[in-house]
Design a protein around this motif. Structure first.
Motif, PDB file in Angstrom:
ATOM      1  N   PRO A 133       1.009  -1.152  -0.034  1.00 25.39           N
ATOM      2  CA  PRO A 133      -0.013  -0.078  -0.065  1.00 25.39           C
ATOM      3  C   PRO A 133       0.611   1.479  -0.040  1.00 25.39           C
ATOM      4  O   PRO A 133       0.164   2.309  -0.509  1.00 25.39           O
ATOM      5  N   GLN A 134       2.138   1.173   0.379  1.00 29.38           N
ATOM      6  CA  GLN A 134       2.877   2.374   0.437  1.00 29.38           C
ATOM      7  C   GLN A 134       3.411   2.787  -0.870  1.00 29.38           C
ATOM      8  O   GLN A 134       3.792   4.168  -0.972  1.00 29.38           O
TER       9      GLN A 134
ATOM     10  N   GLU B  69      -1.468   7.308  -5.338  1.00 28.79           N
ATOM     11  CA  GLU B  69      -2.836   7.844  -5.185  1.00 28.79           C
ATOM     12  C   GLU B  69      -3.337   8.662  -6.439  1.00 28.79           C
ATOM     13  O   GLU B  69      -4.350   9.175  -6.100  1.00 28.79           O
TER      14      GLU B  69
ATOM     15  N   LEU C 251      -6.770   0.286   0.962  1.00 27.57           N
ATOM     16  CA  LEU C 251      -5.558   0.831   0.957  1.00 27.57           C
ATOM     17  C   LEU C 251      -5.252   1.808   1.935  1.00 27.57           C
ATOM     18  O   LEU C 251      -4.022   1.710   2.548  1.00 27.57           O
ATOM     19  N   ALA C 252      -6.075   2.606   2.409  1.00 29.66           N
ATOM     20  CA  ALA C 252      -5.955   3.416   3.343  1.00 29.66           C
ATOM     21  C   ALA C 252      -6.014   2.732   5.005  1.00 29.66           C
ATOM     22  O   ALA C 252      -4.946   3.263   5.667  1.00 29.66           O
TER      23      ALA C 252
ATOM     24  N   SER D  90      -2.279   1.366   5.038  1.00 25.99           N
ATOM     25  CA  SER D  90      -1.187   2.085   4.569  1.00 25.99           C
ATOM     26  C   SER D  90       0.097   2.231   5.588  1.00 25.99           C
ATOM     27  O   SER D  90       1.263   2.439   4.886  1.00 25.99           O
TER      28      SER D  90
END
Length: 573
Positions: free
Chosen positions: A96-97, A101, A124-125, A128
Motif C-alpha cells: 500500500p505504501q 494515489e 489501501l488506507a 497504509s
C-alpha cells in the motif's frame, strides 16, 4: 618602538626549511598518513576480517527463501475420471505504501480487479502502515495479467493453485472442499490432506528493501506433487444416483435423502449421494446442511429394513426352525404397556411371510421366544455400534444398546428396527453378508486392487435362505413392488420409521427406507435408499424409497453389463 615597526615593514616569516616549518609539515603529513593508514586498515577489516559477518547481514536484508507451491494430487473415480483437480491461479497483492494515489490509476486498478473503487481506496488506507495486503485471491492467469499490464507501482503477483470439482454438487459431501490456501477442510480432502497436499519446494531469491522480487537465484528444493487418490466411486453411477435422489426429494417435498450403493463382491462404495447438497465450485449462499455426508455421519433408527438381519440371527443362533409358523392374530400385542401393531391381522405367517408382510407382531413373538440376545449380538458382528473404518472424518458408530436390564419391549423392538441407530453406509455394509454367502465385507471408499475375503458372520445356508425370503418381498402384490427392476430378480426390504424430536416420536414425520440386493441369482450390488420426512400421503418406504432403488439399480445393472436373470420382467418395447 623598534626601527622595523616604525618603518612599516612586516616581520619575516620562517621559511619551510626553518626548524618550525619542518615540524609543522611533519605533523600534518603524519596526521594524513595515520588517517590513511586507519582508512586502509578499516577497509582491510571490512573486506577480510568482517566480510562473513557483513555479507551475512547484507544477505539477510536482500536474500529470501520463498516457498514453491506443490500441485495438489487429483482425486479420480475408479475409472480415472477426475473428481477433484487443481488448476493454476494467480493471487495479486500490493504494498500500500507504493501504490500511487493518482485517481486515474486507482480507477483503472479497481476496474481491472472488478472491485468497487471506494472499497479499494478504503482498504489501501487501512493498510497504509503495512507493506502487504491482498488485492484479489485466486484469479485466472488471464484476468491477473490484465491487471499487471497496467503496471501500477506496488502491485505484484503470487502463483497458487485452486481446487476445481468437475462433478459439482453430485459428489460434494464425499469429496469435501479445500480452503483458499488449498488445504482440505471437509470430506476426503481433509481425511487425506497430507497425502494429497504434497511437499512445497523452496527457492532462493533476491528482493529489495520493499520486498519486491529482483531476481531468482536458485531452486533449493523442487516441489513434490501430492499423490493421486483413486476412489471406488463410479462417476456414472454417482450421477444417476444423485439425479434420482434429487428428483425424489423434490417430488415428495422431503427434507433430504441418501443413496448408498456397494459392490456386493468387494464392499467398494460405487455411489454415495446426499440431499441437500451444494456446489463446491461456488459456495456463495452455502447452506451448512448441505455439507453433511448423511450416509456416513448421521445415524438413524432403521425400522423394518433390519428385519432380515434379525431373522438371520434367530435362525442361525437362536435355533428358530426355518419352517416355523407364527400366529400374529389379532394383529397387535401389548408388551410392558406398549402396543405393537401390524397394518392388518395377518393371522398365521411363516418366516418368509413375516418378512413379506413386515409383521412387527411376528418378529416380536419370535424374539421373545429366545433365551439369548442373539439379535443384538449379530448386529454388533455386522458392524453396528462401531465406526465402519472408512477413514472419513466424523464417521458415526451408531448405537446398539447393551443387554443390561432390558425390558421385554426393548428386546422385541430390536427385532423390528427400533431402539438402535445405524448409518446408511453401515446398513448397506451389513447386507453384504446376506448377498455374499454370509461373509461381511468392510466398506471401502477407495478402489481395491486385491480381492477381499470378508468375515464369515452367518452360515452360507442361512444367508441364502434369508436372501430367498427377501426375494419374495419384492413382488407385484407387495408393498415393495415399486422396487422391481425389469429383467432382474430383486431381494429387498422396506422400512418406515417415525422421526424423533425433543418430546419423543413425532406425529406425521417419517423416514422411508429401502434396502435391495440385485440380481438375486448372482448379487452384484447392495443399495440403501433413505428419504427423510417426505410430506404428503406417500411416506412409506415402499412408496418413496423403493422407486428410487428401482431406477438407480436398473441403470447400474445395465451399465455394469449384468445379464438379466428374470425374463418375465423384461419390458417389451
Amino acid at each position: 618602538m623598534s626601527t622595523e615597526v616604525r618603518s612599516g615593514v612586516s616581520p619575516r616569516r620562517p621559511s619551510p626549511g626553518a626548524p618550525m616549518g619542518r615540524l609543522r609539515y611533519g605533523v600534518i603529513l603524519g596526521l594524513v598518513l595515520v588517517g590513511l593508514g586507519l582508512l586502509v586498515g578499516r577497509v582491510v577489516v571490512l573486506h577480510v576480517l568482517d566480510r562473513p559477518f557483513l555479507q551475512g547481514q547484507g544477505d539477510a536484508r536482500t536474500l529470501r527463501t520463498d516457498s514453491l507451491p506443490a500441485h495438489r494430487g487429483m482425486i479420480a473415480d475408479r475409472h480415472g475420471e477426475p473428481l477433484a483437480i487443481s488448476t493454476p491461479v494467480v493471487t495479486l497483492w500490493a504494498n500500500p505504501q507504493d501504490v500511487p494515489e493518482d485517481p486515474i490509476q486507482r480507477v483503472q486498478l479497481a476496474t481491472a480487479l472488478g472491485v468497487d473503487l471506494e472499497a479499494l481506496n478504503e482498504r489501501l488506507a487501512r493498510y497504509s502502515e503495512r507493506e502487504f495486503m491482498y488485492l484479489r485471491r485466486q484469479m485466472t492467469p488471464e484476468a491477473a495479467q490484465r491487471v499487471l499490464d497496467l503496471r501500477v507501482p506496488g502491485v505484484y503477483r503470487q502463483d497458487e493453485y485452486k481446487r476445481y470439482y468437475p462433478a459439482g454438487e453430485v459428489a460434494a459431501q464425499l469429496l469435501g472442499v479445500t480452503n483458499v490456501d488449498d488445504m482440505g477442510q471437509e470430506g476426503l480432502e481433509l481425511a487425506y490432506q497430507p497425502y494429497l497436499a504434497g511437499t512445497p519446494g523452496l527457492r532462493r531469491v533476491l528482493k529489495d528493501r520493499r520486498g519486491r522480487l529482483v531476481r531468482d537465484l536458485e531452486v533449493l528444493r523442487e516441489a513434490k506433487p501430492g499423490g493421486e487418490l483413486t476412489l471406488a466411486i463410479d462417476q456414472r453411477l454417482q450421477y444417476m444416483a444423485y439425479r434420482e435422489l434429487k428428483a425424489a426429494v423434490a417430488e415428495h417435498d422431503a427434507d433430504g435423502g441418501v443413496v448408498v450403493m456397494l459392490d456386493a463382491r468387494t464392499g467398494e462404495v460405487l455411489a454415495m449421494a446426499n440431499q441437500p447438497s451444494y456446489n463446491p465450485n461456488n459456495r456463495a449462499g452455502l447452506d451448512p446442511q448441505g455439507l453433511r455426508n448423511r450416509a456416513i455421519v448421521d445415524p438413524y433408527e432403521p425400522g423394518s429394513v433390519v428385519k432380515p438381519l434379525a431373522m438371520a440371527a434367530m435362525i442361525e443362533h437362536g435355533g428358530i426352525d426355518p419352517d416355523r409358523v407364527v400366529d400374529t392374530a389379532p394383529g397387535w400385542m401389548v408388551i410392558d404397556g406398549f402396543t405393537i401393531k401390524d397394518i392388518l391381522n395377518y393371522r398365521d405367517l411363516d418366516l418368509a411371510g413375516i418378512l413379506r408382510k413386515s409383521s412387527n407382531v411376528g418378529m416380536s413373538r419370535l424374539a421373545l421366544s429366545l433365551d439369548e440376545p442373539v439379535i443384538p449380538q449379530l448386529y454388533r458382528r455386522l458392524g453396528f455400534g462401531q465406526p465402519p473404518g472408512t477413514g472419513f472424518p466424523g464417521e458415526a458408530a451408531g448405537e446398539v444398546p447393551a443387554p443390561v436390564r432390558w425390558s421385554s419391549s426393548q428386546w422385541a423392538a430390536l427385532s423390528y428396527g427400533y431402539g438402535l441407530s445405524v448409518t446408511p453406509l453401515q446398513l448397506a455394509s451389513a447386507f453384504t453378508a446376506i448377498a455374499n454367502e454370509g461373509r461381511l465385507l468392510q466398506p471401502s471408499l477407495l478402489r481395491l486392487n486385491e480381492p477381499v475375503a470378508g468375515e464369515q458372520v452367518i452360515s452360507s445356508a442361512v444367508a441364502r435362505r434369508v436372501l430367498e425370503m427377501m426375494d419374495k418381498v419384492v413382488e407385484p402384490d407387495t408393498g415393495a413392488r415399486r422396487a422391481e427392476v425389469p429383467g432382474y430378480r430383486v431381494a429387498g426390504k422396506t422400512g418406515t420409521v417415525r422421526k424423533t424430536g425433543a418430546g419423543g416420536y413425532q406425529e406425521n414425520a417419517y423416514r422411508g427406507f429401502f434396502v435391495g440386493i440385485a440380481p438375486v441369482s448372482d448379487p452384484r450390488i447392495v443399495t440403501v435408499v433413505m428419504i427423510d420426512h417426505p410430506r404428503g400421503d406417500a411416506y412409506y418406504g415402499g412408496a418413496v424409497a423403493a422407486p428410487v432403488f428401482s431406477r438407480v439399480a436398473g441403470s447400474a445393472l445395465r451399465l455394469l453389463d449384468v445379464p438379466p436373470d428374470r425374463r418375465d420382467l423384461v419390458k417389451v418395447e
